[in-house]
Design a protein around this motif. Structure first.
Motif: not given
Length: 168
Positions: A79-99
Motif C-alpha cells: 500500500e505504500g508509495t514504494e516497494g522494497p526494490t524502489g519501484e513505485s506502485k502501479p497507477r490505476d489512471f482513475l481520473m483519466l478514465a473518469i475524464l
C-alpha cells in the motif's frame, strides 16, 4: 610400540591422527548415530524446550523461525508509495478514465473505467503485476476514448459547418 600405531599418534604426514572411536561416523548421541540430526541446545539456535528445529525444504518458515517470511511482502509495503526494490506502485489512471467518460465514445470509455477500478482492486489485494497490467489497459483505452471523442466532435463540427454558419 611405534608412535604411529598409537590411537592418538601422528599419521604418515606428521599430523596427529584422530582416534577411530572419536569420529562422528561412529559417535552415538542420544541413541542416534552421528549421521542423523543431532539434538541442538537452546543456546545454539534450537527450540526452547531442547527439541531440534524442524529442517524442511519448504519456502514457508517454521513457527519457531526468527526470520520473517520472504515469500510474501507485508501489506504495508504494497500500500505504500514504494516497494522494497524502489519501484513505485502501479497507477490505476482513475481520473483519466473518469475524464474520458465525458467524451462521446461511450463503449470504450466505460471499459476504460472498468479496467481502472479493477486495477485499483487488484492492487489492494496485493496483485501488483495484475494491477500494473490493468492500469496500462485503462490508460490506453482512456487515451483512445479521448482522442476518438475529439475526432467525433471535430467530424461533427466539420460536417455540420454549413448548418452552423447559416444559423449564425
Amino acid at each position: 610400540m611405534d608412535e604411529s600405531q598409537l590411537p592418538g599418534g601422528p599419521d604418515d604426514k606428521g599430523h596427529a591422527a584422530v582416534p577411530q572411536d572419536l569420529t562422528t561416523d561412529h559417535l552415538a548421541v542420544g541413541g542416534e548415530t552421528g549421521n542423523g540430526p543431532a539434538p541442538s541446545s537452546p543456546s545454539k539456535g534450537g527450540h526452547a524446550n531442547g527439541r531440534p528445529r524442524s529442517r524442511s525444504n519448504s519456502p514457508r518458515p517454521s513457527l519457531n523461525s526468527p526470520r520473517p517470511s520472504i515469500g510474501r511482502r507485508p501489506s504495508a509495503v504494497v500500500e505504500g508509495t514504494e516497494g522494497p526494490t524502489g519501484e513505485s506502485k502501479p497507477r490505476d489512471f482513475l481520473m483519466l478514465a473518469i475524464l474520458s467518460c465525458f467524451c462521446p465514445l461511450w463503449p470504450i470509455n466505460i471499459v476504460a473505467l472498468t479496467f481502472s477500478v479493477m486495477s485499483r482492486n487488484s492492487l489492494q489485494q496485493g496483485n501488483v503485476d495484475g494491477a500494473r497490467r490493468l492500469g496500462r489497459n485503462a490508460m490506453v483505452l482512456s487515451v483512445v476514448a479521448i482522442l476518438g471523442g475529439i475526432a467525433v466532435i471535430a467530424a461533427a463540427i466539420t460536417l455540420n459547418r454549413e448548418l452552423i454558419l447559416k444559423s449564425g
